[in-house]
Write an enzyme that holds these catalytic residues in place. Sequence first.
Site, PDB file in Angstrom:
ATOM      1  N   HIS A  53      -1.329   0.120  -9.825  1.00  0.00           N
ATOM      2  CA  HIS A  53      -1.968  -0.833  -8.899  1.00  0.00           C
ATOM      3  C   HIS A  53      -2.418  -2.085  -9.671  1.00  0.00           C
ATOM      4  O   HIS A  53      -3.612  -2.420  -9.707  1.00  0.00           O
ATOM      5  CB  HIS A  53      -3.147  -0.181  -8.171  1.00  0.00           C
ATOM      6  CG  HIS A  53      -3.494  -0.873  -6.883  1.00  0.00           C
ATOM      7  ND1 HIS A  53      -3.976  -0.219  -5.778  1.00  0.00           N
ATOM      8  CD2 HIS A  53      -3.429  -2.191  -6.514  1.00  0.00           C
ATOM      9  CE1 HIS A  53      -4.210  -1.085  -4.804  1.00  0.00           C
ATOM     10  NE2 HIS A  53      -3.888  -2.301  -5.236  1.00  0.00           N
ATOM     11  N   GLU A  89      -4.551   7.435  -5.128  1.00  0.00           N
ATOM     12  CA  GLU A  89      -4.637   6.718  -6.403  1.00  0.00           C
ATOM     13  C   GLU A  89      -5.837   7.215  -7.204  1.00  0.00           C
ATOM     14  O   GLU A  89      -6.937   7.273  -6.647  1.00  0.00           O
ATOM     15  CB  GLU A  89      -4.741   5.211  -6.154  1.00  0.00           C
ATOM     16  CG  GLU A  89      -3.454   4.654  -5.561  1.00  0.00           C
ATOM     17  CD  GLU A  89      -3.452   3.125  -5.401  1.00  0.00           C
ATOM     18  OE1 GLU A  89      -4.429   2.475  -5.776  1.00  0.00           O
ATOM     19  OE2 GLU A  89      -2.454   2.610  -4.888  1.00  0.00           O
ATOM     20  N   ARG A  97       0.851  -1.179   0.000  1.00  0.00           N
ATOM     21  CA  ARG A  97       0.000   0.000   0.000  1.00  0.00           C
ATOM     22  C   ARG A  97       0.897   1.242   0.000  1.00  0.00           C
ATOM     23  O   ARG A  97       1.907   1.286   0.726  1.00  0.00           O
ATOM     24  CB  ARG A  97      -0.894   0.042   1.257  1.00  0.00           C
ATOM     25  CG  ARG A  97      -2.107  -0.858   1.171  1.00  0.00           C
ATOM     26  CD  ARG A  97      -3.089  -0.363   0.100  1.00  0.00           C
ATOM     27  NE  ARG A  97      -4.253  -1.231  -0.037  1.00  0.00           N
ATOM     28  CZ  ARG A  97      -4.340  -2.247  -0.889  1.00  0.00           C
ATOM     29  NH1 ARG A  97      -3.322  -2.550  -1.690  1.00  0.00           N
ATOM     30  NH2 ARG A  97      -5.453  -2.961  -0.968  1.00  0.00           N
TER      31      ARG A  97
HETATM   32  N1  LIG Z   1      -0.739  -4.342  -5.256  1.00  0.00           N
HETATM   33  C1  LIG Z   1      -1.736  -5.168  -5.244  1.00  0.00           C
HETATM   34  O1  LIG Z   1      -2.545  -5.232  -6.146  1.00  0.00           O
HETATM   35  C2  LIG Z   1      -1.917  -6.080  -4.067  1.00  0.00           C
HETATM   36  C3  LIG Z   1      -2.443  -7.372  -4.225  1.00  0.00           C
HETATM   37  C4  LIG Z   1      -2.606  -8.186  -3.112  1.00  0.00           C
HETATM   38  C5  LIG Z   1      -2.251  -7.707  -1.866  1.00  0.00           C
HETATM   39  N2  LIG Z   1      -1.795  -6.448  -1.747  1.00  0.00           N
HETATM   40  C6  LIG Z   1      -1.416  -5.913  -0.452  1.00  0.00           C
HETATM   41  O2  LIG Z   1      -0.329  -6.657   0.031  1.00  0.00           O
HETATM   42  C7  LIG Z   1      -0.360  -6.674   1.445  1.00  0.00           C
HETATM   43  C8  LIG Z   1      -0.177  -8.107   1.937  1.00  0.00           C
HETATM   44  O3  LIG Z   1      -1.207  -8.938   1.480  1.00  0.00           O
HETATM   45  P1  LIG Z   1      -1.298 -10.442   2.022  1.00  0.00           P
HETATM   46  O4  LIG Z   1      -2.386 -11.096   1.288  1.00  0.00           O
HETATM   47  O5  LIG Z   1       0.039 -11.047   2.032  1.00  0.00           O
HETATM   48  O6  LIG Z   1      -1.744 -10.157   3.513  1.00  0.00           O
HETATM   49  P2  LIG Z   1      -1.423 -11.042   4.776  1.00  0.00           P
HETATM   50  O7  LIG Z   1      -2.344 -10.584   5.825  1.00  0.00           O
HETATM   51  O8  LIG Z   1      -1.395 -12.469   4.426  1.00  0.00           O
HETATM   52  O9  LIG Z   1       0.055 -10.621   5.185  1.00  0.00           O
HETATM   53  C9  LIG Z   1       0.378  -9.407   5.786  1.00  0.00           C
HETATM   54  C10 LIG Z   1       1.517  -9.682   6.743  1.00  0.00           C
HETATM   55  O10 LIG Z   1       1.987  -8.421   7.224  1.00  0.00           O
HETATM   56  C11 LIG Z   1       2.382  -8.633   8.563  1.00  0.00           C
HETATM   57  N3  LIG Z   1       2.508  -7.393   9.286  1.00  0.00           N
HETATM   58  C12 LIG Z   1       1.537  -6.710   9.952  1.00  0.00           C
HETATM   59  N4  LIG Z   1       2.083  -5.631  10.543  1.00  0.00           N
HETATM   60  C13 LIG Z   1       3.399  -5.636  10.234  1.00  0.00           C
HETATM   61  C14 LIG Z   1       4.480  -4.789  10.576  1.00  0.00           C
HETATM   62  N5  LIG Z   1       4.300  -3.707  11.336  1.00  0.00           N
HETATM   63  N6  LIG Z   1       5.692  -5.095  10.096  1.00  0.00           N
HETATM   64  C15 LIG Z   1       5.875  -6.173   9.327  1.00  0.00           C
HETATM   65  N7  LIG Z   1       4.898  -7.040   8.998  1.00  0.00           N
HETATM   66  C16 LIG Z   1       3.665  -6.751   9.443  1.00  0.00           C
HETATM   67  C17 LIG Z   1       1.335  -9.565   9.097  1.00  0.00           C
HETATM   68  O11 LIG Z   1       1.795 -10.228  10.248  1.00  0.00           O
HETATM   69  C18 LIG Z   1       1.119 -10.505   7.948  1.00  0.00           C
HETATM   70  O12 LIG Z   1       1.929 -11.649   8.077  1.00  0.00           O
HETATM   71  C19 LIG Z   1      -1.684  -6.033   1.828  1.00  0.00           C
HETATM   72  O13 LIG Z   1      -1.466  -4.681   2.119  1.00  0.00           O
HETATM   73  C20 LIG Z   1      -2.500  -6.130   0.578  1.00  0.00           C
HETATM   74  O14 LIG Z   1      -3.476  -5.151   0.534  1.00  0.00           O
HETATM   75  C21 LIG Z   1      -1.609  -5.630  -2.811  1.00  0.00           C
HETATM   76  O1  LIG Z   2      -5.450  -5.554  -1.593  1.00  0.00           O
HETATM   77  C1  LIG Z   2      -5.588  -6.091  -2.683  1.00  0.00           C
HETATM   78  O2  LIG Z   2      -6.227  -7.153  -2.836  1.00  0.00           O
HETATM   79  C2  LIG Z   2      -4.945  -5.482  -3.856  1.00  0.00           C
HETATM   80  O3  LIG Z   2      -4.449  -4.238  -3.580  1.00  0.00           O
HETATM   81  C3  LIG Z   2      -5.775  -5.512  -5.078  1.00  0.00           C
HETATM   82  O4  LIG Z   2      -6.570  -4.390  -5.177  1.00  0.00           O
HETATM   83  P1  LIG Z   2      -7.567  -4.288  -6.416  1.00  0.00           P
HETATM   84  O5  LIG Z   2      -8.688  -5.200  -6.138  1.00  0.00           O
HETATM   85  O6  LIG Z   2      -8.000  -2.869  -6.471  1.00  0.00           O
HETATM   86  O7  LIG Z   2      -6.804  -4.688  -7.618  1.00  0.00           O
END
Ligand SMILES: NC(=O)c1ccc[n+]([C@@H]2O[C@H](COP(=O)([O-])OP(=O)(O)OC[C@H]3O[C@@H](n4cnc5c(N)ncnc54)[C@H](O)[C@@H]3O)[C@@H](O)[C@H]2O)c1
Ligand SMILES: O=C(O)[C@H](O)COP(=O)(O)O
Length: 592
Positions: free
Chosen positions: A328, A309, A280
């Site tokens: 994104h 965004e 994020r």
């Molecule tokens: N760019 C995209 O399109 C996209 C897609 C999927 C996920 N994401 C983002 O990626 C991130 C992770 O997703 P996920 O599915 O792995 O989630 P998840 O909940 O499986 O993993 C997140 C991890 O972060 C850890 N965490 C929490 N606080 C923390 C801190 N202060 N320091 C270090 N680690 C910490 C948690 O313990 C957890 O293990 C989320 O923010 C999600 O929104 C983005």
């Molecule tokens: O948190 C997520 O799942 C990702 O950031 C994906 O976001 P989106 O659904 O807008 O692609």
Amino acid sequence: MSVISSSNLTISLNTTISLSWRSSLPSRAIFPRPKKPKTLVVLATALGAKPTVLVAEKIGDAGIQLLKTFANVDCSYNLSPEELCTKISLCDALIVRSGTKVTREVFESAMGRLKVVGRAGVGIDNVDISAATEHGCLVVNAPTANTIAAAEHGIALLTAVSRNVAQADASVKAGKWERNKYVGVSLVGKTLAVMGFGKVGSEVARRAKGLGMQVIAHDPYAPADRARAIGVELVSFGEALTTADFISLHMPLTPATSKMFNDETFSRVKKGVRIINVARGGVIDEEALLRALDSGVVAQAALDVFTEEPPPQENKLVRHENVTVTPHLGASTTEAQEGVALEIAEAVVGALRGELAATAVNAPMVPAEVLLELSPYVALTEKLGRLAVQLVAGGSGVKFVKVTYASTRGPDDLDTRLLRAMVTKGLIEPVSSVFVNLVNADFIAKQRGLRLTEERIVLDGSPEKPLEFIQVRIANVESKFVSAISNSGEITVEGRVKDGKPHLTKVGSFGVDVSLEGSIVLCRQSDQPGIIGKVGNIISEENVNVNFMSVGRIAPGKQAVMTIGLDEEPSRDALKKIGEITAVEEFVFLKL
Ligand SMILES: NC(=O)c1ccc[n+]([C@@H]2O[C@H](COP(=O)([O-])OP(=O)(O)OC[C@H]3O[C@@H](n4cnc5c(N)ncnc54)[C@H](O)[C@@H]3O)[C@@H](O)[C@H]2O)c1
Ligand SMILES: O=C(O)[C@H](O)COP(=O)(O)O
């Protein structure tokens, strides 16, 4: 027999929730009735009142098709905040991705109709969870279907920055051939720090190991053995900063992670570090990153996500020559989007049906088999709460409530969170206009100053049934039916489940027995022949069906409490006539 008391436990609802969809349905039940979910669906269809689901951002077609089998689906994209607030009062569910802010105003504008928000993805930082909970709205997400897509995008950006792919591409397209300018760095043997070792982080780590990198991870909540299993060492935040050649961010955006990367953290990193962010935008202080890039502390950054965004046109970070950006796209593969759409559609339909929501964000899980077993006790606790509060003189001064669970099971084998929430529902709904469900029970109880304590009585015997009896007591109140005050000075009602049905078995100090359905007349009289007949006659003259009747007395010839279960509500006139029977000392009519 032993008593285990959890004194002064302020009610805290951490309860599984499934919501029953209430709009236009006769039932106000909020507990999922696992055996009967189809009943609710049939009712909804029969009444011609399918729920409406607003899909505010594009999701995969498979999800839309699934939603359409159950609901009216309104796909309206690019709504302004005002347009969303206008539409939402006509919707039972809302589905969004990361591009829609589901604010407090949205929940307020919903006027109680919105029952579930589905986030088609992982991050729920665009949904005001507190406001959702306060409005009794369930939030579900789709936490697994885009994990691999996000991890692959992280690796794509990692390899792209190491070899200047985006910059070199732009240069060639601009007619240049700058082979010396775009010499990259190798990944093999370099240290990658994965910040946030959850689903995406661990998949990135696994892939980076395959590229020959040394992978370390920082995650205060991740189990070390899971990291060890894929050859990753969990390290402190400081160690990750000072040893990494590449840093890849995978934590959620929370108050604790907001601007986690700032001037101070950049002052500790290895000079020339490269940073990848597919988590994020808000976890990086973007101004600080710009300074770190300008000073060469950070050699390169690859950003898929931004604080705002889309980022404004003039955003210097986006235009920086050492920054690679994507809009994104982490979750944006065909496969992930189909998977996410199905995952969220299933969760939303399930929640609207009143089934278990496995991915509820604002209501913890209770396993389905526990729910099934507790189901009749859930009905019992709500009804005991309803009865108890109706016995209070004045009706709304309830502050101190004690719930006692008598069970042969040890406290660890009996999860009472659901039951506690249902007592709250029973206590609050009859004396207010609020709708209490398992999502908002805690909030509403606190808001109304209701202090609910729980007590366990551990009975001897085999633990086949989860509970023998449940008692609800209200302290510091007067009762409109004095006999409901027990020797301890509290309004007391007690019940148990018989043949799968909730029964009232005690009122005050009087043993009674009446099935808890329809409504109830409680009547205290001096024990003498003929009273039952007189009361029965008055009720039968009204054509009201008596479904249950019992008399509990202290001793022959002394006082007795008669309990009459009625299918319908008798007229005021009939109730008046019961009160006029000479031997009747007090009586009360209670609705269930
Ligand atoms: N760019 C995209 O399109 C996209 C897609 C999927 C996920 N994401 C983002 O990626 C991130 C992770 O997703 P996920 O599915 O792995 O989630 P998840 O909940 O499986 O993993 C997140 C991890 O972060 C850890 N965490 C929490 N606080 C923390 C801190 N202060 N320091 C270090 N680690 C910490 C948690 O313990 C957890 O293990 C989320 O923010 C999600 O929104 C983005
Ligand atoms: O948190 C997520 O799942 C990702 O950031 C994906 O976001 P989106 O659904 O807008 O692609």
